[in-house]
Design a protein around this motif. Sequence first.
Motif, PDB file in Angstrom:
ATOM      1  N   UNK A   1      42.703 -44.041-119.284  1.00 54.67           N
ATOM      2  CA  UNK A   1      43.510 -44.779-120.256  1.00 54.67           C
ATOM      3  C   UNK A   1      43.099 -46.246-120.339  1.00 54.67           C
ATOM      4  N   UNK A   2      43.112 -46.753-121.566  1.00 52.07           N
ATOM      5  CA  UNK A   2      42.916 -48.189-121.836  1.00 52.07           C
ATOM      6  C   UNK A   2      41.673 -48.743-121.138  1.00 52.07           C
ATOM      7  N   UNK A   3      40.538 -48.094-121.362  1.00 55.38           N
ATOM      8  CA  UNK A   3      39.284 -48.531-120.745  1.00 55.38           C
ATOM      9  C   UNK A   3      38.525 -49.443-121.706  1.00 55.38           C
ATOM     10  N   UNK A   4      37.999 -50.539-121.192  1.00 57.85           N
ATOM     11  CA  UNK A   4      37.266 -51.491-122.029  1.00 57.85           C
ATOM     12  C   UNK A   4      35.936 -50.936-122.515  1.00 57.85           C
ATOM     13  N   UNK A   5      35.394 -49.949-121.829  1.00 57.57           N
ATOM     14  CA  UNK A   5      34.066 -49.434-122.179  1.00 57.57           C
ATOM     15  C   UNK A   5      34.075 -48.581-123.443  1.00 57.57           C
ATOM     16  N   UNK A   6      35.269 -48.168-123.892  1.00 58.87           N
ATOM     17  CA  UNK A   6      35.359 -47.303-125.073  1.00 58.87           C
ATOM     18  C   UNK A   6      36.369 -47.898-126.051  1.00 58.87           C
ATOM     19  N   UNK A   7      36.290 -47.450-127.314  1.00 57.52           N
ATOM     20  CA  UNK A   7      37.202 -47.945-128.340  1.00 57.52           C
ATOM     21  C   UNK A   7      38.509 -47.156-128.365  1.00 57.52           C
ATOM     22  N   UNK A   8      38.466 -45.893-127.983  1.00 57.09           N
ATOM     23  CA  UNK A   8      39.649 -45.044-128.049  1.00 57.09           C
ATOM     24  C   UNK A   8      40.664 -45.454-126.983  1.00 57.09           C
ATOM     25  N   UNK A   9      41.964 -45.333-127.279  1.00 58.88           N
ATOM     26  CA  UNK A   9      42.983 -45.662-126.268  1.00 58.88           C
ATOM     27  C   UNK A   9      42.917 -44.742-125.044  1.00 58.88           C
ATOM     28  N   UNK A  10      42.415 -43.520-125.260  1.00 58.38           N
ATOM     29  CA  UNK A  10      42.375 -42.557-124.156  1.00 58.38           C
ATOM     30  C   UNK A  10      41.196 -41.611-124.351  1.00 58.38           C
ATOM     31  N   UNK A  11      40.405 -41.446-123.303  1.00 62.62           N
ATOM     32  CA  UNK A  11      39.383 -40.401-123.288  1.00 62.62           C
ATOM     33  C   UNK A  11      39.718 -39.468-122.131  1.00 62.62           C
ATOM     34  N   UNK A  12      39.360 -38.194-122.273  1.00 63.45           N
ATOM     35  CA  UNK A  12      39.826 -37.223-121.299  1.00 63.45           C
ATOM     36  C   UNK A  12      38.767 -36.170-121.002  1.00 63.45           C
ATOM     37  N   UNK A  13      38.985 -35.484-119.893  1.00 65.81           N
ATOM     38  CA  UNK A  13      38.189 -34.327-119.482  1.00 65.81           C
ATOM     39  C   UNK A  13      39.171 -33.235-119.088  1.00 65.81           C
ATOM     40  N   UNK A  14      39.006 -32.041-119.648  1.00 64.55           N
ATOM     41  CA  UNK A  14      39.926 -30.940-119.395  1.00 64.55           C
ATOM     42  C   UNK A  14      39.175 -29.775-118.769  1.00 64.55           C
ATOM     43  N   UNK A  15      39.690 -29.267-117.654  1.00 67.37           N
ATOM     44  CA  UNK A  15      39.116 -28.098-117.030  1.00 67.37           C
ATOM     45  C   UNK A  15      39.698 -26.821-117.602  1.00 67.37           C
ATOM     46  N   UNK A  16      38.947 -25.754-117.533  1.00 67.40           N
ATOM     47  CA  UNK A  16      39.410 -24.437-117.974  1.00 67.40           C
ATOM     48  C   UNK A  16      39.086 -23.422-116.892  1.00 67.40           C
ATOM     49  N   UNK A  17      39.455 -22.166-117.153  1.00 65.15           N
ATOM     50  CA  UNK A  17      39.161 -21.110-116.185  1.00 65.15           C
ATOM     51  C   UNK A  17      37.666 -20.926-116.008  1.00 65.15           C
ATOM     52  N   UNK A  18      36.897 -21.266-117.044  1.00 60.14           N
ATOM     53  CA  UNK A  18      35.444 -21.116-116.968  1.00 60.14           C
ATOM     54  C   UNK A  18      34.713 -22.417-116.671  1.00 60.14           C
TER      55      UNK A  18
END
Length: 292
Positions: A152-169
């Motif tokens: 959240x709120x990282x200066x390195x990116x423009x988006x307010x939030x970037x994410x990584x989501x895990x799945x069963x695979x």
Amino acid sequence: MAVPEGAGRVRGLAFLAVVALAVVVLSGCSAADTEALKNLAMPDRDATTTSHYVFDLWRWGWVAAMATGVVVWGLIFYACFAFRRRSDDEIPIQTRYNLPLEIFYTIAPVIMVVVFFFHTVNAQNALLEEVDDPDHTIAVVGQQWQWTFNYTEEDAVDAPNVFEVGTAQYVPTLYLPVGETVEFQLRSPDVIHNFWITGFLIKMDVVPGRVNSFQVTPMKEGDYVGKCAELCGVSHSRMLFNVKVVSPEEYDAELQRLEEKGNTSDAPLFGGAEAYTQAGLDDAESEEGESE
């Protein structure tokens, strides 16, 4: 009772076989295994600025346990020798109680518990100490049965939030910058999970309807293992994630890669890949999460 002829030789050969097997097994230990043996099965004590508190508590706990064992074993062997039956006609002294001994085995455990409690509280306070303005905040969501990491709120990116989501695979990877303080904010939309980076020597429950948090400052670049440490359902054992501690430049590059990949949102994902609200939170907290 007579010992069969050759029994002594068999025992000697068996002992040599056991020694030889032990030498072979120990010689096959990797450097990591050797380090684990040296650390009494604990990981590196310097992975973060606070992991040494847990390592020291563990090590001195073993010392206390061994000291207690030596005293108990010593008393057992002393009693076996000093009060052994010396003849068939002898009747041992019938002792009803021993006041000094009873005082000892009543007071000594109490002292040990007090000492353990004191050092445990000190270690816990050091682990949970937080700074007011951490360098990074990562909202971690544990859901049945994988993990979501929101940067959240990282200066390195423009988006307010970037994410990584895990799945069963797919087992996700959590990136952390070396030498910088990271705050983990832990949420769950379903059942209790437990966020555990094994090499950091700290873990914390992820409880529905509650936001738990702690901070770490990684001190060594490298790869670590993460997992859920709370039995959370049929696929609990698959709630794994990888952790990479990298340079701040590599950390920023990873966030930019997630942004280019399209893993962006206006607010952290608190209930999985599609949900923006967290079941179990009260209305005020839910509205706050939606407005971020």
